[in-house]
Design a protein around this motif. Structure first.
Motif, PDB file in Angstrom:
ATOM      1  N   GLU A  65       0.599  -1.238   0.001  1.00 14.24           N
ATOM      2  CA  GLU A  65      -0.006  -0.114   0.122  1.00 14.24           C
ATOM      3  C   GLU A  65       1.019   1.181   0.055  1.00 14.24           C
ATOM      4  OE1 GLU A  65      -2.507  -0.626   3.341  1.00 14.24           O
ATOM      5  OE2 GLU A  65      -3.970  -2.067   2.115  1.00 14.24           O
ATOM      6  N   GLU A  66       2.167   1.106   0.427  1.00 16.17           N
ATOM      7  CA  GLU A  66       3.097   2.259   0.378  1.00 16.17           C
ATOM      8  C   GLU A  66       3.306   2.548  -0.972  1.00 16.17           C
ATOM      9  OE1 GLU A  66       6.392   1.293   2.747  1.00 16.17           O
ATOM     10  OE2 GLU A  66       5.189   1.277   4.759  1.00 16.17           O
ATOM     11  N   GLY A  67       3.199   1.584  -2.076  1.00 15.98           N
ATOM     12  CA  GLY A  67       3.297   1.916  -3.236  1.00 15.98           C
ATOM     13  C   GLY A  67       4.682   1.687  -3.901  1.00 15.98           C
ATOM     14  N   HIS A  68       5.442   0.838  -3.305  1.00 15.47           N
ATOM     15  CA  HIS A  68       6.564   0.489  -3.947  1.00 15.47           C
ATOM     16  C   HIS A  68       6.632  -0.184  -5.367  1.00 15.47           C
ATOM     17  CE1 HIS A  68       8.615   1.552  -0.076  1.00 15.47           C
ATOM     18  NE2 HIS A  68       7.846   0.769   0.334  1.00 15.47           N
ATOM     19  N   PRO A  69       6.983   0.421  -6.488  1.00 13.72           N
ATOM     20  CA  PRO A  69       6.665  -0.226  -7.783  1.00 13.72           C
ATOM     21  C   PRO A  69       7.235  -1.689  -7.872  1.00 13.72           C
ATOM     22  CG  PRO A  69       7.851   1.974  -8.021  1.00 13.72           C
ATOM     23  CD  PRO A  69       7.733   1.576  -6.384  1.00 13.72           C
ATOM     24  N   GLU A  70       8.249  -1.868  -7.265  1.00 17.52           N
ATOM     25  CA  GLU A  70       9.023  -3.381  -7.478  1.00 17.52           C
ATOM     26  C   GLU A  70       8.201  -4.461  -6.707  1.00 17.52           C
ATOM     27  OE1 GLU A  70      11.046  -1.425  -3.810  1.00 17.52           O
ATOM     28  OE2 GLU A  70      10.340  -0.790  -5.794  1.00 17.52           O
ATOM     29  N   GLU A  71       7.372  -3.755  -5.586  1.00 15.67           N
ATOM     30  CA  GLU A  71       6.509  -4.979  -4.916  1.00 15.67           C
ATOM     31  C   GLU A  71       5.347  -5.078  -5.328  1.00 15.67           C
ATOM     32  OE1 GLU A  71       8.074  -6.973  -2.691  1.00 15.67           O
ATOM     33  OE2 GLU A  71       6.411  -8.035  -2.885  1.00 15.67           O
ATOM     34  N   ILE A  72       4.635  -3.932  -6.113  1.00 15.85           N
ATOM     35  CA  ILE A  72       3.673  -4.195  -6.623  1.00 15.85           C
ATOM     36  C   ILE A  72       3.764  -5.168  -8.133  1.00 15.85           C
ATOM     37  CG2 ILE A  72       1.745  -3.018  -8.238  1.00 15.85           C
ATOM     38  CD1 ILE A  72       2.315  -0.592  -6.488  1.00 15.85           C
ATOM     39  N   GLU A  73       4.753  -4.981  -8.501  1.00 15.34           N
ATOM     40  CA  GLU A  73       5.406  -5.874  -9.610  1.00 15.34           C
ATOM     41  C   GLU A  73       5.401  -7.331  -9.236  1.00 15.34           C
ATOM     42  OE1 GLU A  73       7.800  -4.473 -12.729  1.00 15.34           O
ATOM     43  OE2 GLU A  73       9.150  -6.320 -12.779  1.00 15.34           O
ATOM     44  N   ALA A  74       6.030  -7.456  -7.939  1.00 16.68           N
ATOM     45  CA  ALA A  74       6.128  -8.760  -7.418  1.00 16.68           C
ATOM     46  C   ALA A  74       4.804  -9.465  -7.060  1.00 16.68           C
ATOM     47  CB  ALA A  74       7.093  -8.804  -6.033  1.00 16.68           C
ATOM     48  N   LEU A  75       3.957  -8.447  -6.594  1.00 17.15           N
ATOM     49  CA  LEU A  75       2.829  -9.188  -6.327  1.00 17.15           C
ATOM     50  C   LEU A  75       2.078  -9.561  -7.586  1.00 17.15           C
ATOM     51  CD1 LEU A  75       0.240  -9.454  -4.313  1.00 17.15           C
ATOM     52  CD2 LEU A  75      -0.318  -6.983  -4.518  1.00 17.15           C
ATOM     53  N   THR A  76       2.006  -8.494  -8.403  1.00 17.41           N
ATOM     54  CA  THR A  76       1.538  -9.114  -9.842  1.00 17.41           C
ATOM     55  C   THR A  76       2.007 -10.168 -10.336  1.00 17.41           C
ATOM     56  OG1 THR A  76       1.224  -6.622 -10.171  1.00 17.41           O
ATOM     57  CG2 THR A  76       0.879  -7.992 -12.016  1.00 17.41           C
ATOM     58  N   ASN A  77       3.163 -10.402 -10.260  1.00 10.54           N
ATOM     59  CA  ASN A  77       3.682 -11.476 -10.923  1.00 10.54           C
ATOM     60  C   ASN A  77       3.389 -12.955 -10.352  1.00 10.54           C
ATOM     61  OD1 ASN A  77       4.942  -9.664 -12.760  1.00 10.54           O
ATOM     62  ND2 ASN A  77       7.153 -10.335 -12.234  1.00 10.54           N
ATOM     63  N   ALA A  78       3.161 -12.694  -8.931  1.00  7.40           N
ATOM     64  CA  ALA A  78       2.836 -13.839  -8.059  1.00  7.40           C
ATOM     65  C   ALA A  78       1.425 -14.361  -8.306  1.00  7.40           C
ATOM     66  CB  ALA A  78       3.250 -13.539  -6.431  1.00  7.40           C
ATOM     67  N   ILE A  79       0.558 -13.312  -8.494  1.00  9.51           N
ATOM     68  CA  ILE A  79      -0.892 -13.713  -8.388  1.00  9.51           C
ATOM     69  C   ILE A  79      -1.415 -14.034 -10.036  1.00  9.51           C
ATOM     70  CG2 ILE A  79      -3.132 -12.395  -8.279  1.00  9.51           C
ATOM     71  CD1 ILE A  79      -1.937 -13.185  -5.779  1.00  9.51           C
ATOM     72  N   THR A  80      -0.577 -13.477 -11.130  1.00 12.63           N
ATOM     73  CA  THR A  80      -1.064 -13.781 -12.369  1.00 12.63           C
ATOM     74  C   THR A  80      -1.534 -15.396 -12.645  1.00 12.63           C
ATOM     75  OG1 THR A  80       0.793 -13.562 -13.274  1.00 12.63           O
ATOM     76  CG2 THR A  80      -0.984 -11.759 -13.490  1.00 12.63           C
ATOM     77  N   THR A  81      -2.285 -15.762 -13.522  1.00 11.87           N
ATOM     78  CA  THR A  81      -2.282 -17.361 -13.931  1.00 11.87           C
ATOM     79  C   THR A  81      -1.822 -17.315 -15.201  1.00 11.87           C
ATOM     80  OG1 THR A  81      -4.272 -17.765 -12.108  1.00 11.87           O
ATOM     81  CG2 THR A  81      -3.753 -19.290 -14.076  1.00 11.87           C
ATOM     82  N   ASN A  82      -0.586 -18.018 -15.627  1.00 11.50           N
ATOM     83  CA  ASN A  82       0.089 -17.782 -16.713  1.00 11.50           C
ATOM     84  C   ASN A  82       0.000 -19.009 -17.664  1.00 11.50           C
ATOM     85  OD1 ASN A  82       2.471 -16.404 -14.523  1.00 11.50           O
ATOM     86  ND2 ASN A  82       1.119 -15.225 -15.914  1.00 11.50           N
ATOM     87  N   LEU A  83      -1.063 -19.987 -17.194  1.00 14.05           N
ATOM     88  CA  LEU A  83      -1.110 -21.077 -18.030  1.00 14.05           C
ATOM     89  C   LEU A  83      -1.482 -20.904 -19.549  1.00 14.05           C
ATOM     90  CD1 LEU A  83      -1.604 -24.300 -17.751  1.00 14.05           C
ATOM     91  CD2 LEU A  83      -3.858 -23.814 -18.065  1.00 14.05           C
ATOM     92  N   THR A  84      -0.639 -21.642 -20.411  1.00 11.36           N
ATOM     93  CA  THR A  84      -0.837 -21.462 -21.732  1.00 11.36           C
ATOM     94  C   THR A  84       0.013 -22.640 -22.443  1.00 11.36           C
ATOM     95  OG1 THR A  84      -0.297 -19.751 -23.710  1.00 11.36           O
ATOM     96  CG2 THR A  84       1.397 -20.092 -22.043  1.00 11.36           C
TER      97      THR A  84
END
Ligand SMILES: C[S@@+](CC[C@H](N)C(=O)[O-])C[C@H]1O[C@@H](n2cnc3c(N)ncnc32)[C@H](O)[C@@H]1O
Length: 278
Positions: A65-84
Motif C-alpha cells: 500500500e506504500e506503493g513500492h513499484p517493485e513490490e507491486i510488480e512482485a505481487l502482480t507476478n505472483a498472482i497472475t495465472t500464466n497457463l498457456t
C-alpha cells in the motif's frame, strides 16, 4: 481456515488481510480474486513474506500500500495465472490460416501492412503460434510490413517469451516437422524459437487497465483466457477500447470459456469464440 490447520502454518492470513490483498490486486491488475483463490494467494505470497523477512500479511499489505513499484510488480507476478500452450485452442489458428489471412491479404494489398495483437501473451506460446501460422500460411510475407505485438502485465513471463526458449514438455504435442522447422536445439536440450519467428514479434509490458500506447488498427486481436479473471465492468471497458483499435470486419479471438454476451455489442459472433468488429 480450510486446508492445513492454522497451527501448522507459518503465517496466518486473516479475513481482513485477504480483503486488503484482494483490493490491492483488483486495483493494480483488474483480477477479481474469488474466495476460492485464498489458498493460492497464501501459497504464492508466503514465499514473498519469507523472502522479505516479514512476519505477517498485514506487514506485507502495508508495504504494497506504500506503493513500492517493485513490490507491486512482485505481487502482480505472483498472482497472475500464466497457463498457456502452443496452438492452444487450435481452431483459432486454423481459422487464421484459412480465412483471416487470405482476407487480410486482399484487404490490405495496397499498403501491405498486417498487425496482430496477442493481449495477455503469457510466456509467448500464443504469439509464437501466430508467427508460425503466418510464416506457414502467408506466402510472400517478407514483402509485407507484418508485426505481432505480444503484451502482458507480468514481467517474468514476458522475459521468458522474449528469450523464446522452451522445454521439450512445453513444446508438447507440436508436430515434429513444425518443431524442426521453427526451433533449434540448445546445448541444454531446450528448443529455441528461430529468428524467423522472433523477428515478427515485439514483446512489451502492458497492463490492460492502463493507457495503451498503440494506435492500431489491428487486423486480429487474440485476447484469450485473460478477461476470465476480470469482473464484467472491466471486461466491458476493455473490449470497447479494443474495438476502437480495429476496423469493421477485423477479428477478435477470445478464450474457450469466455463470451461477449452482455459485455460488448461492437463485435459479432462468427464462429467458436471468434468475433468480428461490427
Ligand atoms: C492464462 S494466461 C493466457 C495466455 C494466453 N493468452 C492463452 O490463452 O494461452 C493469462 C495472462 O493474462 C495476463 N494478465 C492478467 N491481468 C492482466 C492485465 N491487467 N494486463 C495484462 N495482462 C494481464 C497474465 O499475466 C497471464 O499471463
Amino acid at each position: 481456515m480450510s486446508g492445513m490447520s492454522a497451527e501448522l502454518r507459518e503465517f496466518v492470513l486473516t479475513d481482513a488481510e485477504f480483503e486488503r490483498l484482494r483490493t490491492l490486486v483488483h486495483h493494480s491488475t483488474g483480477i477479481a480474486l474469488s474466495d476460492a483463490k485464498r489458498e493460492l494467494v497464501y501459497g504464492r505470497l508466503a514465499k514473498r513474506l519469507r523472502a522479505l523477512g516479514l512476519e505477517t500479511f498485514a506487514d506485507y499489505c502495508d508495504l504494497v500500500e506504500e506503493g513500492h513499484p517493485e513490490e507491486i510488480e512482485a505481487l502482480t507476478n505472483a498472482i497472475t495465472t500464466n497457463l498457456t500452450s502452443f496452438f492452444r485452442e487450435d481452431h483459432h489458428f486454423r481459422q487464421l490460416a484459412e480465412q483471416v489471412l487470405p482476407e487480410v491479404r486482399q484487404k490490405r494489398a495496397a499498403g501491405r501492412r498486417l498487425r496482430i495483437w496477442s493481449a495477455g501473451c503469457s510466456t509467448g506460446e500464443e504469439p509464437y503460434s501466430i508467427a508460425m501460422t503466418l510464416r506457414e500460411a502467408f506466402t510472400g510475407l517478407e514483402s509485407w510490413n507484418a508485426r505481432i505485438l505480444a503484451t502482458d502485465i507480468d514481467s517474468a513471463v514476458l522475459a521468458k517469451g522474449a528469450r523464446g526458449e522452451y522445454s521439450a514438455d512445453a513444446i508438447g504435442k507440436m508436430a515434429a516437422a513444425r518443431r524442426e522447422r521453427w526451433f533449434e536445439r540448445t546445448e541444454g536440450g531446450a528448443f529455441r524459437a528461430s529468428s524467423d519467428l522472433k523477428s515478427l514479434i515485439s514483446f512489451k509490458q502492458l497492463n490492460l487497465l492502463h493507457d495503451w500506447p498503440m494506435r492500431g488498427p489491428f487486423d486480429v486481436i487474440f485476447c484469450r483466457n485473460v478477461v476470465i479473471y476480470f469482473d464484467k465492468p472491466t471486461q466491458r471497458k476493455l473490449f470497447d477500447r479494443m474495438a476502437d483499435l480495429q476496423e469493421p470486419g477485423a477479428w477478435l479471438f477470445i478464450g474457450h470459456s469466455e463470451n461477449l454476451f452482455n459485455v460488448s455489442q461492437r463485435y459479432r459472433l462468427v464462429g467458436r469464440t471468434a468475433y468480428r468488429r461490427v
